[in-house]
Scaffold this active site. Structure first.
Site, mmCIF file in Angstrom:
data_model
loop_
_atom_site.group_PDB
_atom_site.id
_atom_site.type_symbol
_atom_site.label_atom_id
_atom_site.label_comp_id
_atom_site.label_asym_id
_atom_site.label_seq_id
_atom_site.Cartn_x
_atom_site.Cartn_y
_atom_site.Cartn_z
ATOM 1 C CE LYS A 443 -4.600 0.960 1.051
ATOM 2 N NZ LYS A 443 -5.709 0.993 1.982
ATOM 3 C CD1 TRP A 448 -5.918 -1.583 -2.715
ATOM 4 C CD2 TRP A 448 -4.211 -2.362 -1.482
ATOM 5 N NE1 TRP A 448 -6.380 -1.845 -1.439
ATOM 6 C CE2 TRP A 448 -5.363 -2.323 -0.676
ATOM 7 C CE3 TRP A 448 -3.012 -2.811 -0.931
ATOM 8 C CZ2 TRP A 448 -5.346 -2.719 0.652
ATOM 9 C CZ3 TRP A 448 -3.005 -3.210 0.392
ATOM 10 C CH2 TRP A 448 -4.152 -3.152 1.172
HETATM 11 P P1 AMP Z 1 -8.818 -0.400 1.204
HETATM 12 O O1 AMP Z 1 -9.803 -1.441 0.851
HETATM 13 O O2 AMP Z 1 -8.096 0.155 0.027
HETATM 14 O O3 AMP Z 1 -9.417 0.649 2.090
HETATM 15 O O4 AMP Z 1 -7.667 -1.103 2.051
HETATM 16 C C1 AMP Z 1 -7.932 -1.783 3.247
HETATM 17 C C2 AMP Z 1 -6.629 -2.260 3.824
HETATM 18 O O5 AMP Z 1 -5.771 -1.151 4.088
HETATM 19 C C3 AMP Z 1 -6.743 -2.980 5.133
HETATM 20 O O6 AMP Z 1 -7.094 -4.328 4.981
HETATM 21 C C4 AMP Z 1 -5.327 -2.802 5.696
HETATM 22 O O7 AMP Z 1 -4.421 -3.711 5.110
HETATM 23 C C5 AMP Z 1 -4.975 -1.402 5.230
HETATM 24 N N1 AMP Z 1 -5.317 -0.420 6.272
HETATM 25 C C6 AMP Z 1 -6.401 0.378 6.329
HETATM 26 N N2 AMP Z 1 -6.363 1.170 7.421
HETATM 27 C C7 AMP Z 1 -5.237 0.859 8.089
HETATM 28 C C8 AMP Z 1 -4.639 1.320 9.311
HETATM 29 N N3 AMP Z 1 -5.168 2.282 10.063
HETATM 30 N N4 AMP Z 1 -3.471 0.738 9.681
HETATM 31 C C9 AMP Z 1 -2.888 -0.230 8.925
HETATM 32 N N5 AMP Z 1 -3.407 -0.691 7.776
HETATM 33 C C10 AMP Z 1 -4.564 -0.156 7.351
#
Ligand code: AMP
Length: 546
Positions: A443, A448
């Site tokens: 990320k 992504w």
């Molecule tokens: P998305 O679907 O693009 O919002 O990505 C979700 C993913 O982002 C989660 O499963 C985590 O791997 C990562 N993520 C989101 N928020 C956090 C956070 N506060 N700390 C660490 N990883 C996060």
């Protein structure tokens, strides 16, 4: 015996109707892609959403047709949210930062009927349009005066569409489980997958988002959603703000520190939300120019782990409360928020910071647990870590068209859980902390990058025997890809030659930041590359230029 209460389906149109009736003169302010600031009210937004609903009907749009958007945060995008979902169509927000082939795939997979786009994306639209066969028309989100000249496409003009239709429109009563909006996630392996929200899931999630231990929203707030409306519905803010009737400030395409800061001050923003990379830009701007905030009080930071130093700076230098949040597109997206319980109030400041660095505790509606490889629940001791599973009424049960099969896992009690692909600990107070990720993605700046796509590109080079890509920490982007390569025997391939090979094959911002050549890669018993070991081995790796 049933309860004897009115049975009113939860619906998105009721949100904008409420905002109009009870907060009709509250402002919605937008920085325009065309330049300048636009200002109107919930009353105006509701009127124009009804005009747009009539326009969609005249274009032959029916429930549940998908309507794509490639757009920044702005008032027209807000109107499209309500006009589409409110009339029974599905608002499909497409992430314009993806590689064009992925955007084509997504638009075709969703079978979008019309696509609305901001002028920023004209060239992109012209390039992909011939490959999007189901799209009947492309709508430029602007007025006649700004319509592009000499486009290769026969474009529709947004303001002409609105102006040629009356606001005489009654929102239909829809099944609350009907699909309302769609967002693709690349946060898993393989092709992007469609997460299809319903009216019911959206409204329940918006209620939860407003709560005091969540985003703490009220009619007295001025909210700037910096998180894009194509990133999991801007974390529900376009709905939650209408629910509480607060002033909204949409920043448009200008997400640099100076532009965001200017709007914070001129519009008296009290609350905001976004990924850490955006806040780094804002803090750099305020620190370099010795600026303070006059009204900004709290911000939600999530999408990637919020660096503890950022929480401190916001808190100690500016007196701004950071609400560290974790969630996923598949979770609408809110799962946990980090706010104190009474017992934390007497902790020392350092102990408080240690709590704030965690991703937090579930908001009501989300249940979670951590399990080992055999699916056994692990203790909540803040030390044991395992796969994080979640369940709740705003969490995906299945991807659009069953893509990838059912993601859910059934436990020994017959309960179904969604595996997040995150690895976490949970402490005795129920505070979750992410320690790793089991899904094979990186990320960067909240977006992504597929490590598998990069590995496939690397091994296509004739001198590469095997390759692995892992994310290593980066001060600005949170994570950046590091490519670890085993050369074929006798090969003399260099870092530069290999990176040159990537040119044109992946998006520029996907390019690995560095290449390391090794004699061999660690493998699991089943022959897979052992990414956990690599992540451990390269934990402190310093990327060039950091
Ligand atoms: P998305 O679907 O693009 O919002 O990505 C979700 C993913 O982002 C989660 O499963 C985590 O791997 C990562 N993520 C989101 N928020 C956090 C956070 N506060 N700390 C660490 N990883 C996060």
């Amino acid at each position: 015996m049933h309860g004897l209460m009115m049975n009113m389906p939860l619906s998105i149109s009721a949100l904008i109707r409420h905002a109009d009736r009870y907060h009709g003169d509250t402002e919605i302010v937008s920085r325009l892609v065309e330049g300048g600031i636009h200002r109107y009210t919930y009353h105006d937004a509701h009127r124009r959403a009804r005009q747009l609903a009539n326009a969609l009907a005249s274009l032959g749009v029916e429930a549940p047709d998908r309507i794509g958007t490639l757009a920044w945060n702005g008032f027209r995008h807000f109107e499209i949210y309500y006009a589409t979902s409110g009339s029974g169509a599905v608002c499909h927000t497409v992430n314009p930062r993806l590689f064009p082939e992925q955007i084509v795939y997504i638009i075709n997979h969703a079978q979008d009927r019309y696509v609305f786009f901001d002028l920023t994306f004209l060239k992109l639209i012209e390039a992909i349009a011939p490959q999007c066969k189901a799209v009947r028309g492309w709508v430029a989100m602007t007025d006649r005066a700004h319509m592009p000249q000499g486009s290769t496409l026969d474009l529709l003009c947004y303001e002409d569409l609105i102006n040629s239709h009356s606001d005489d429109y009654v929102w239909p009563e829809l099944d609350e489980n009907a699909a309302s909006s769609l967002c693709y996630t690349s946060g898993t392996t393989g092709n992007p997958k469609g997460v299809l929200y319903s009216h019911r899931s959206t409204i329940l999630h918006a209620y939860a988002a407003c709560m005091p231990d969540a985003m703490q929203l009220s009619a007295r707030d001025v909210v700037m959603p910096v998180v894009p409306m194509f990133h999991a519905n801007a974390w529900s803010l376009p709905y939650a703000c209408a629910m509480v009737g607060c002033k909204v400030v949409f920043p448009g395409a200008a997400l640099d520190g100076a532009s965001v800061y200017e709007l914070f001050e001129t519009e008296k923003v009290t609350m905001s939300a976004g990924v850490p990379t955006v806040w780094l830009g804002l803090l750099q701007h305020t620190q370099q120019n010795k600026l303070g905030f006059s009204t900004f009080r709290r911000t939600v930071i999530g999408g990637s782990a919020c660096p503890p130093a950022m929480i401190r700076t916001f808190n100690e230098v500016y007196g701004i409360e950071v609400l560290h949040a974790w969630g996923m597109t598949e979770m609408s997206p809110l799962g946990t928020m980090c706010t104190f319980k009474t017992r934390h109030l007497n902790l020392s400041q350092e102990e408080k910071y240690a709590v704030m660095a965690k991703q937090g505790r579930p908001i009501y509606g989300v249940d979670m647990k951590i399990v080992d490889d055999a699916g056994r629940e692990l203790p909540w001791d803040g030390k044991a870590f395992g796969d994080l599973l979640v369940r709740g009424p705003w969490i995906t049960a299945e991807y659009l068209r069953g893509e990838g099969g059912s993601p859910l896992r059934e436990d020994e009690h017959g309960l179904k859980w969604f595996p997040t692909g995150d690895v976490a600990t949970i402490d005795a107070d129920g505070f979750m902390q992410i320690t790793d990720r089991s899904k094979d993605v990186i990320k960067s700046g909240g977006e992504w990058i597929s490590s598998i796509d990069l590995e496939n590109t690397a091994v296509a080079h004739p001198e590469v025997k095997e390759a692995a890509v892992i994310g290593v920490s980066h001060p600005k982007w949170d994570e950046r890809p590091l490519l670890i390569v085993v050369r074929k025997p006798g090969a003399a391939l260099t870092r530069e030659q290999l990176l040159e090979f990537f040119q044109g094959k992946v998006a520029k911002w996907w390019m690995p930041d560095d290449v390391v050549f090794v004699d061999e890669l660690p493998h699991t018993a089943t022959g897979k590359i052992l990414k956990t070991r690599l992540r451990e081995d390269y934990k402190g790796y310093r990327l060039p230029g950091t």
